[in-house]
Write a protein that holds these residues in place. Sequence first.
Motif, PDB file in Angstrom:
ATOM      1  N   THR A  66       0.456  28.516  47.884  1.00 16.01           N
ATOM      2  CA  THR A  66       1.289  29.424  48.682  1.00 16.01           C
ATOM      3  C   THR A  66       1.156  30.866  48.177  1.00 16.01           C
ATOM      4  N   ASP A  67       0.889  31.024  46.875  1.00 19.00           N
ATOM      5  CA  ASP A  67       0.767  32.380  46.320  1.00 19.00           C
ATOM      6  C   ASP A  67      -0.487  33.111  46.814  1.00 19.00           C
ATOM      7  N   LEU A  68      -1.428  32.390  47.423  1.00 20.70           N
ATOM      8  CA  LEU A  68      -2.602  33.072  48.013  1.00 20.70           C
ATOM      9  C   LEU A  68      -2.501  33.136  49.537  1.00 20.70           C
ATOM     10  N   PRO A  92       7.396  17.971  44.644  1.00 27.72           N
ATOM     11  CA  PRO A  92       6.825  18.266  43.323  1.00 27.72           C
ATOM     12  C   PRO A  92       7.059  19.719  42.902  1.00 27.72           C
ATOM     13  N   SER A  93       8.307  20.053  42.631  1.00 27.27           N
ATOM     14  CA  SER A  93       8.685  21.419  42.274  1.00 27.27           C
ATOM     15  C   SER A  93       8.149  21.785  40.893  1.00 27.27           C
ATOM     16  N   VAL A  94       7.515  22.949  40.825  1.00 23.56           N
ATOM     17  CA  VAL A  94       6.951  23.430  39.556  1.00 23.56           C
ATOM     18  C   VAL A  94       8.080  23.667  38.549  1.00 23.56           C
ATOM     19  N   GLY A  95       9.070  24.477  38.941  1.00 19.44           N
ATOM     20  CA  GLY A  95      10.146  24.844  38.022  1.00 19.44           C
ATOM     21  C   GLY A  95      10.958  23.638  37.566  1.00 19.44           C
ATOM     22  N   ALA A  96      11.265  22.714  38.494  1.00 21.72           N
ATOM     23  CA  ALA A  96      12.076  21.550  38.122  1.00 21.72           C
ATOM     24  C   ALA A  96      11.300  20.650  37.162  1.00 21.72           C
ATOM     25  N   ASN A 114       3.831  25.557  53.990  1.00 20.64           N
ATOM     26  CA  ASN A 114       4.612  24.332  53.753  1.00 20.64           C
ATOM     27  C   ASN A 114       5.487  24.399  52.510  1.00 20.64           C
ATOM     28  N   VAL A 115       5.409  25.491  51.736  1.00 21.25           N
ATOM     29  CA  VAL A 115       6.130  25.513  50.459  1.00 21.25           C
ATOM     30  C   VAL A 115       7.357  26.431  50.501  1.00 21.25           C
ATOM     31  N   PHE A 116       7.177  27.673  50.920  1.00 30.07           N
ATOM     32  CA  PHE A 116       8.307  28.617  50.969  1.00 30.07           C
ATOM     33  C   PHE A 116       8.517  29.129  52.391  1.00 30.07           C
ATOM     34  N   GLU A 117       9.716  28.903  52.912  1.00 26.00           N
ATOM     35  CA  GLU A 117       9.963  29.228  54.324  1.00 26.00           C
ATOM     36  C   GLU A 117       9.944  30.732  54.627  1.00 26.00           C
ATOM     37  N   MET A 149      13.702  38.144  37.773  1.00 25.19           N
ATOM     38  CA  MET A 149      12.584  37.179  37.893  1.00 25.19           C
ATOM     39  C   MET A 149      13.081  35.749  37.852  1.00 25.19           C
ATOM     40  N   ARG A 150      12.535  35.000  38.782  1.00 21.71           N
ATOM     41  CA  ARG A 150      12.860  33.595  38.964  1.00 21.71           C
ATOM     42  C   ARG A 150      12.598  32.766  37.692  1.00 21.71           C
ATOM     43  N   ALA A 151      11.553  33.135  36.944  1.00 25.36           N
ATOM     44  CA  ALA A 151      11.158  32.326  35.787  1.00 25.36           C
ATOM     45  C   ALA A 151      12.229  32.286  34.697  1.00 25.36           C
ATOM     46  N   LYS A 176       0.734  34.783  34.769  1.00 23.66           N
ATOM     47  CA  LYS A 176       2.166  35.100  34.695  1.00 23.66           C
ATOM     48  C   LYS A 176       2.981  33.812  34.671  1.00 23.66           C
ATOM     49  N   ASN A 177       2.644  32.906  35.601  1.00 21.82           N
ATOM     50  CA  ASN A 177       3.464  31.701  35.746  1.00 21.82           C
ATOM     51  C   ASN A 177       3.289  30.703  34.614  1.00 21.82           C
ATOM     52  N   SER A 178       2.309  30.933  33.735  1.00 19.82           N
ATOM     53  CA  SER A 178       2.230  30.150  32.493  1.00 19.82           C
ATOM     54  C   SER A 178       2.920  30.903  31.374  1.00 19.82           C
ATOM     55  N   LEU A 197       5.206  33.156  31.078  1.00 19.79           N
ATOM     56  CA  LEU A 197       6.682  33.244  31.032  1.00 19.79           C
ATOM     57  C   LEU A 197       7.294  31.920  30.608  1.00 19.79           C
ATOM     58  N   LYS A 198       6.694  30.820  31.049  1.00 18.22           N
ATOM     59  CA  LYS A 198       7.219  29.484  30.710  1.00 18.22           C
ATOM     60  C   LYS A 198       6.927  29.148  29.255  1.00 18.22           C
ATOM     61  N   LEU A 199       5.747  29.586  28.773  1.00 18.91           N
ATOM     62  CA  LEU A 199       5.400  29.355  27.361  1.00 18.91           C
ATOM     63  C   LEU A 199       6.382  30.117  26.479  1.00 18.91           C
ATOM     64  N   GLY A 230      12.246  33.233  50.681  1.00 20.34           N
ATOM     65  CA  GLY A 230      12.926  32.076  51.241  1.00 20.34           C
ATOM     66  C   GLY A 230      13.866  31.457  50.241  1.00 20.34           C
ATOM     67  N   SER A 231      14.624  30.476  50.696  1.00 20.74           N
ATOM     68  CA  SER A 231      15.630  29.895  49.802  1.00 20.74           C
ATOM     69  C   SER A 231      14.919  29.101  48.707  1.00 20.74           C
ATOM     70  N   ARG A 232      15.326  29.306  47.490  1.00 20.39           N
ATOM     71  CA  ARG A 232      14.676  28.623  46.368  1.00 20.39           C
ATOM     72  C   ARG A 232      15.771  27.922  45.591  1.00 20.39           C
ATOM     73  N   GLY A 233      16.068  26.706  46.013  1.00 25.42           N
ATOM     74  CA  GLY A 233      17.176  25.955  45.436  1.00 25.42           C
ATOM     75  C   GLY A 233      16.947  25.585  43.986  1.00 25.42           C
ATOM     76  N   LEU A 234      18.005  25.075  43.387  1.00 26.52           N
ATOM     77  CA  LEU A 234      17.923  24.596  42.007  1.00 26.52           C
ATOM     78  C   LEU A 234      18.334  23.133  41.936  1.00 26.52           C
ATOM     79  N   ASP A 235      18.557  22.503  43.112  1.00 27.56           N
ATOM     80  CA  ASP A 235      19.100  21.148  43.112  1.00 27.56           C
ATOM     81  C   ASP A 235      18.223  20.146  42.358  1.00 27.56           C
ATOM     82  N   PHE A 236      16.903  20.289  42.427  1.00 25.97           N
ATOM     83  CA  PHE A 236      16.044  19.324  41.725  1.00 25.97           C
ATOM     84  C   PHE A 236      16.183  19.497  40.202  1.00 25.97           C
ATOM     85  N   HIS A 237      16.295  20.742  39.768  1.00 26.53           N
ATOM     86  CA  HIS A 237      16.483  21.009  38.329  1.00 26.53           C
ATOM     87  C   HIS A 237      17.796  20.354  37.892  1.00 26.53           C
ATOM     88  N   ILE A 238      18.855  20.657  38.675  1.00 30.69           N
ATOM     89  CA  ILE A 238      20.211  20.243  38.289  1.00 30.69           C
ATOM     90  C   ILE A 238      20.355  18.720  38.330  1.00 30.69           C
TER      91      ILE A 238
END
Length: 418
Positions: free
Chosen positions: A306-308, A164-168, A328-331, A93-95, A22-24, A26-28, A121-129
Amino acid sequence: MERLRVVGGARLSGTVRVFGAKNSALKLMAATLLAPGESKITNLPAIADVDYMAELLTRLGCSVKVNNELHEVIIAVPKKLGHRADYDLVRKMRASINVLGPLIARELVAEVALPGGDAIGSRGLDFHINGLKDMGAEIHSEHGFVIARASNGIKGAAITLEFPSVGATENIMTAATLATGRTTIDNAAREPDVVDLGEFLIAMGAKITGLGTHTITIDGVKELKPATHATLADRIVSGTWAFAAAMTKGDITIENGRVDHLEVPLDKLVEAGAVVTTTSNGFRVKMDKRPIAVDVATLPYPGFPTDLQPMVIALNAIAEGTSLVTENVFEGRFMFVNELLRLGANIQVDGHHAAITGISELSAAPVAATDIRAGAGLVLAALASDGITIIEDAYHIDRGYPDFPVQLQSLGADVTRV
Ligand code: UD1
């Protein structure tokens, strides 16, 4: 809302086939926006999020044909794209946020509703922006939208991510493909999904080096061309089946599963007592006793994903001994624990640590899925309980696991939609 009825006690055995991640995927799909013409993504998973992304691309002006039998999508991208992604789709969806990089690169303007996605948990966009700002975009938020404009074009920049944010990493990498000059992303995400996207971009004519390392370098080109790409096999779905075998004293062969993308989780399963072997086109997980509790800390790839995390908490809930799971990834990911408590699990949460004392059997009860992976974790827990569990809000599971009840039945479980 759709519910799943799970009868506990089955030992899962047999073979399951895993499709693209899924996480590939949607991005493709979002990245096809970078080149006018017809791109094709194969090995596509038949999940709800693919249809949401298809709808989003259609509204941007593309003609999108999803073929679930052939597991592929053909996306015809026009010369001039729309630039607005509305809240009704983005919230699902976040993607959706992954259209930001391609849109700013191609149209020099993008308006994307602030995403929803899983309640983890909070999923900021600051790194993207901040990354896109470093590349010359002006960005502000207004009426629930991120509005990005690059009136003077997108320019290469040296960017260091705080985390090391995946989305950013993905948004900066896609925007950089058509930028003027060189972009470097330091502390980049190394997830296989990011590598898969990068390889698709290279097939489209992008100049990218360093995929899978901490530093990705992108030299901007004038234009990209459409391409065909097979989506990478889903490591989280593969990992979920591996935990399912370990939790049900089962024996599951995971066709297309990649052990090289699951080294830490599979090591943990071996520590828990499972036998993991590679097969000609995947791997097999076999367990013939009660699992032994394992300590886990989630981390960016190649760490424990974190997804597992819901799956390893579910395993520890029925394991012999006590364990500590650190997120350690999503609060917000421990929300799932409250549902496991309803099944009688013995878990104490303190901040981002969960201390688990295994019990021999969980006690079936009604529970609710709070996100995709929590939903899958609850199915595994329900399989290891002593009766019938009803899982509410099961639509979350359909967002990430193609035909999950059907595949579970093929392995001998009694799981039905109600
Ligand atoms: C992706 C995956 C998700 C997976 C996660 C980590 C998709 C659609 N989702 O999510 O399944 O669990 O990677 O492997 O691919 N952060 C910020 N500011 C930002 C960006 C992120 O603070 O601008 C924080 C997040 O709140 C989170 C952490 O960084 O705490 C990691 O997030 P990120 O790697 O960006 O995850 P996603 O790309 O959202």
